[in-house]
Design an enzyme around this catalytic site. Structure first.
Site, PDB file in Angstrom:
ATOM      1  N   ILE A   1       0.836  -1.200   0.000  1.00  0.00           N
ATOM      2  CA  ILE A   1       0.000   0.000   0.000  1.00  0.00           C
ATOM      3  C   ILE A   1       0.870   1.249   0.000  1.00  0.00           C
ATOM      4  CG2 ILE A   1      -1.824   1.254   1.223  1.00  0.00           C
ATOM      5  CD1 ILE A   1      -2.701  -1.462   2.412  1.00  0.00           C
ATOM      6  N   CYS A   2       1.461   1.538   1.154  1.00  0.00           N
ATOM      7  CA  CYS A   2       2.139   2.824   1.340  1.00  0.00           C
ATOM      8  C   CYS A   2       3.504   2.913   0.669  1.00  0.00           C
ATOM      9  CB  CYS A   2       2.259   3.134   2.830  1.00  0.00           C
ATOM     10  SG  CYS A   2       0.650   3.382   3.617  1.00  0.00           S
ATOM     11  N   VAL A   3       4.023   1.778   0.196  1.00  0.00           N
ATOM     12  CA  VAL A   3       5.254   1.810  -0.608  1.00  0.00           C
ATOM     13  C   VAL A   3       4.915   1.725  -2.094  1.00  0.00           C
ATOM     14  CG1 VAL A   3       7.453   0.677  -1.107  1.00  0.00           C
ATOM     15  CG2 VAL A   3       6.644   0.828   1.259  1.00  0.00           C
TER      16      VAL A   3
END
Length: 219
Positions: free
Chosen positions: A120-122
């Site tokens: 997700i956040c990467v």
């Protein structure tokens, strides 16, 4: 990423061209990290951060909803005690203009990302930044996902988008490049000894032998 940047000497990292963004290494994210042993990810993230500091590579720290997810973990914050992480509400770091502006202000195009969670956040900022002309590298062993499958699928997806997967020791080694680079050798050696696992142990042993000590001696 251009074809020219994927091979040849110019494809390797240098301190002068690199900028690092560390994403959401926070208690809540670590609590649901199941793709790797959490302590290994923390060790590797701190090792990457310390290496960046040794080589004067600009490093941007970020958190998401830290009032609920927790502050950046202490080991990582301690590397840059003077820097307040950019706290976001946006899931995609690259949609936060403060982060993008901080990266662009460095004038550097080799963007190195690590964070939680990989899927997700990467993946989201990596894919977006790669489409905006940055050469994006994701440090896979300083990143982790909710499951091994989630992490692995995210890496595959990013590779298809032109992102380069790499490990933290590979990043540090490309920054050092030459053991005759004396101004950073002491610092990078300290990082290796503290965070290099078996490589650090082997290096300490080799150093002992070269210094004329005996294996098993504590003198």
């Amino acid at each position: 990423m251009s074809k020219e940047a994927t091979s040849g000497l110019q494809a390797l990292l240098t301190p002068e061209e690199s900028v690092v963004v560390l994403i959401d290494h926070q208690p809540f994210q670590f609590a649901n990290l199941h793709s790797h042993e959490p302590t290994m990810i923390l060790n590797n993230a701190v090792g990457l951060a310390e290496a960046a500091k040794v080589f004067d590579v600009p490093t941007v720290l970020t958190t998401v909803l830290e009032e609920r997810g927790g502050y950046l973990v202490k080991g990582l914050q301690d590397v840059f005690p003077e820097q307040k992480p950019i706290n976001r509400t946006l899931i995609n770091t690259w949609q936060d203009e403060r982060v993008v502006d901080a990266v662009k202000a460095t004038g550097r195009k080799k963007l190195i990302l690590a964070g939680l969670w990989t899927e997700i956040c990467v993946a989201m900022p990596a894919i977006q930044a790669a489409g905006e002309g940055f050469e994006v590298f994701v440090v896979t062993d300083a990143s982790g996902g909710a499951t091994k499958e989630a992490h692995d699928m995210a890496v595959q997806r990013m590779v298809r988008a032109g992102v380069v997967p790499i490990t933290w020791l590979a990043v540090a080694s490309e920054w050092q490049r030459d053991w005759a680079r004396e101004e950073t050798i002491a610092g990078v050696t300290d990082v290796l000894l503290q965070h290099g696992g078996a490589s650090g142990v082997a290096f300490a042993w080799e150093t002992q032998l070269l210094a004329g000590g005996r294996v098993g001696s504590h003198a």
